[in-house]
Design a protein around this motif. Structure first.
Motif, mmCIF file in Angstrom:
data_model
loop_
_atom_site.group_PDB
_atom_site.id
_atom_site.type_symbol
_atom_site.label_atom_id
_atom_site.label_comp_id
_atom_site.label_asym_id
_atom_site.label_seq_id
_atom_site.Cartn_x
_atom_site.Cartn_y
_atom_site.Cartn_z
ATOM 1 N N GLY A 17 0.811 -1.201 0.000
ATOM 2 C CA GLY A 17 0.000 0.000 0.000
ATOM 3 C C GLY A 17 0.842 1.248 0.000
ATOM 4 N N LEU A 18 0.180 2.374 0.238
ATOM 5 C CA LEU A 18 0.833 3.676 0.286
ATOM 6 C C LEU A 18 0.927 4.107 1.742
ATOM 7 N N SER B 158 4.409 2.047 8.891
ATOM 8 C CA SER B 158 4.574 0.596 8.914
ATOM 9 C C SER B 158 3.585 -0.086 7.984
ATOM 10 N N LEU B 159 3.985 -1.249 7.520
ATOM 11 C CA LEU B 159 3.122 -2.134 6.752
ATOM 12 C C LEU B 159 3.460 -3.571 7.119
ATOM 13 N N ARG B 160 2.498 -4.467 6.951
ATOM 14 C CA ARG B 160 2.739 -5.888 7.161
ATOM 15 C C ARG B 160 2.345 -6.643 5.905
ATOM 16 N N GLN C 156 2.664 -3.968 -4.367
ATOM 17 C CA GLN C 156 3.323 -2.664 -4.445
ATOM 18 C C GLN C 156 3.385 -2.007 -3.071
ATOM 19 N N VAL C 157 4.556 -1.549 -2.707
ATOM 20 C CA VAL C 157 4.760 -0.749 -1.501
ATOM 21 C C VAL C 157 5.282 0.609 -1.941
ATOM 22 N N THR C 158 4.583 1.660 -1.563
ATOM 23 C CA THR C 158 4.986 3.015 -1.913
ATOM 24 C C THR C 158 5.096 3.836 -0.634
#
Length: 123
Positions: free
Chosen positions: A9-10, A16-18, A118-120
């Motif tokens: 994600g954005l 943080s993201l998992r 996608q990681v933004t």
């Protein structure tokens, strides 16, 4: 063998993201797994790997201390917790599994790949 990556994600810098990677098609707990990433114009690079049992992990220097890889063999799922994200972490992230129980860094060692997520990271 099928791998399904999700969780990208954005996010703003410092966030943080998992990521998750659900596997099917063979005995999940027999094989090492890894996360790779690829930015536009660059090759696919190793980010983190985990052995078959989860007892060993390895990280690229650029993510050490910020990312944590883990796996739940009962759920046949691998995870990567990404903290303190930086704009340079922006990429498509791929999960992969090899035919070996131990971690390797080379792309060629991994036979099965997920579709990428996608990681933004915005500054």
């Amino acid at each position: 063998v099928q791998l399904q990556a999700s969780g990208g994600g954005l996010v703003q810098a410092g966030g943080s993201l998992r990521l998750s990677c659900a596997a099917s098609g063979r005995t999940f707990s027999w094989y090492a797994m890894a996360w790779f990433r690829q930015s536009p114009g660059k090759g696919r690079e190793f980010v983190a790997g985990i052995s078959d049992s989860g007892g060993s992990t390895d990280y690229a220097d650029s993510v050490k201390g910020r990312f944590t890889i883990s796996r739940d063999n009962a759920k046949e799922t691998m995870y990567m917790q990404m903290n303190s994200l930086k704009p340079e972490d922006t990429a498509v992230y791929f999960c992969a599994t090899s035919d070996f129980p131990t971690i390797t860094h080379g792309v060629a060692s991994y036979d099965y790949w997920g579709q990428g997520t996608q990681v933004t990271v915005s500054s």
